[in-house]
Design an enzyme around this catalytic site. Structure first.
Site, PDB file in Angstrom:
ATOM      1  N   ASP A 185      -3.019   9.075   7.011  1.00 10.80           N
ATOM      2  CA  ASP A 185      -2.068   7.994   6.413  1.00 10.80           C
ATOM      3  C   ASP A 185      -0.650   8.735   6.101  1.00 10.80           C
ATOM      4  OD1 ASP A 185      -4.779   7.412   5.834  1.00 10.80           O
ATOM      5  OD2 ASP A 185      -3.448   5.521   5.617  1.00 10.80           O
ATOM      6  N   ARG A 222       1.125  -1.134  -0.197  1.00 10.61           N
ATOM      7  CA  ARG A 222      -0.008  -0.062   0.096  1.00 10.61           C
ATOM      8  C   ARG A 222       0.773   1.091   0.192  1.00 10.61           C
ATOM      9  NH1 ARG A 222      -5.106   0.341   3.506  1.00 10.61           N
ATOM     10  NH2 ARG A 222      -5.912   1.394   1.773  1.00 10.61           N
TER      11      ARG A 222
END
Ligand code: MRU
Length: 352
Positions: free
Chosen positions: A239, A89
């Site tokens: 994030d 990711r």
């Protein structure tokens, strides 16, 4: 409910794709299962994927230790596996941060066998996990200080930045939990969070399980809720945060920040130091993960759109720093000018 546990040389992960209807665990004995679990969001949330990857590296090192190659070739194979794990990711920096932290430790030590490396990685992965639990608690206390003297607070949150997304209490939900335990919280409004419903499946589940008052709304109801005066503050996780204070978080966060500004509602971000990218200034450079069309064309296997149409499915967006009222970290609450306050955070991290 534990979401990540290292036991008997196995990484046990709560499969978050099955929540809230089923509580199922996956037992990972191969690093490829960890990579798959990260990619498929069985384990998700920036800090949690960092913690999981740390344990995944123990499995990767163990696999290379069982082949008959000389030590230097075993080591190169281990580095290759680590790179694959790191790339599962791209947006959440915590994943690359955890892998790089372990790789730097391995490279800096003069190990002569894979078994010594396995012992050292196990220790480091457990430290990363423990540290995350502790950072969440410190963040919760600092975040709650923003609401001193306020009662009956109503908070809007997006996605899941809770215990399921971290090793501990959660980032945004850690602050919310603290306000609840102080008796200051009236209600949490949880955005459903299209397309994968982390808000309804995970945040509403987590809060409801813990007896914290939660009201679910679909994402397109946030403007209505603000206009009706139902929201006192927005708190979300992150994030990746750049040195200017631009924040990548779950798709839809940027829209919420614009709405909060229009309604004069404070917009807070909660994140530990491992979510800061001290090498990147401008949020426009953050790589945004694009996910499969199927996530938008159907829900849990049931089609919800005609087949053959085009789909836009970025998993994250970037909120420019101008829209962020403050950033809550374990070191304290960072206020604008973020270039200065994030530099101070970096200095104190370097001194640890
Ligand atoms: O795609 P996800 O579910 O991993 O996205 C998670 C988020 O955007 C969270 O808000 C973020 O990782 C912070 S979790 C403490």
């Amino acid at each position: 409910m534990k979401n990540i546990e290292w036991r008997n040389e196995t990484l046990i992960l709560l499969d978050q794709t099955k929540l809230p209807t089923e509580v199922e665990y996956i037992h990972c004995t191969d690093w490829r299962q960890v990579a798959e679990a990260i990619k498929m969001l069985r384990v998700r949330g920036a800090p949690a994927i960092g913690v999981a990857a740390g344990y995944g590296l123990i499995l990767a090192a163990r696999e290379t230790s069982t082949n008959d190659l000389p030590f230097n070739e075993q080591l190169s194979e281990f580095y290759e596996f680590a790179e694959i794990l790191k790339e599962t990711r791209p947006t959440a920096i915590n994943l690359a941060w955890a892998v790089n932290r372990i790789l730097s430790m391995v490279k800096a030590s003069a190990f002569t066998s894979m078994s010594d490396i396995i012992t050292a990685i196990t220790k480091e992965a457990e430290i990363i996990h423990k540290e995350d639990i502790e950072l969440n608690t410190r963040m919760a206390n600092h975040g709650a200080s923003l609401f001193e003297g306020q009662q009956q607070i109503r908070i809007l949150t997006h996605c899941n930045a809770g215990a399921l997304a971290t090793g501990g209490l959660g980032t945004a939900l850690g602050v919310i939990r603290k306000l609840h335990s102080n008796g200051q919280l009236a209600m949490v409004y949880a955005d459903e969070t299209r397309p994968l419903l982390q808000g309804s499946r995970l945040t509403a589940f987590e809060l409801h399980e813990d007896g914290i008052p939660v009201t679910l709304e679909t994402d397109n109801m946030a403007a209505y809720a603000m206009q009706q005066g139902l929201i006192d503050a927005v708190i979300v996780g992150a994030d990746r945060i750049t040195t200017k204070g631009d924040v990548a978080n779950k798709i839809g966060t940027y829209g919420l920040a614009v709405l909060a500004k229009a309604h004069n509602i404070p917009f807070y971000v909660a994140a530990p130091y491992s979510t800061f990218d001290f090498t990147m200034a401008d949020g426009r450079n953050i790589p945004i993960e694009m996910r499969s069309d199927d996530e938008v064309l159907s829900f849990q296997g049931v089609p919800s759109a005609p087949t053959g149409i085009k789909v836009l499915n970025p998993a994250f967006d970037v909120t420019p720093h101008e829209l962020i009222s403050a950033i809550i970290t374990e070191e304290g609450v960072l206020q604008p000018n973020y270039e200065m306050s994030i530099k101070q955070l970096q200095d104190s991290v370097n001194k640890r």
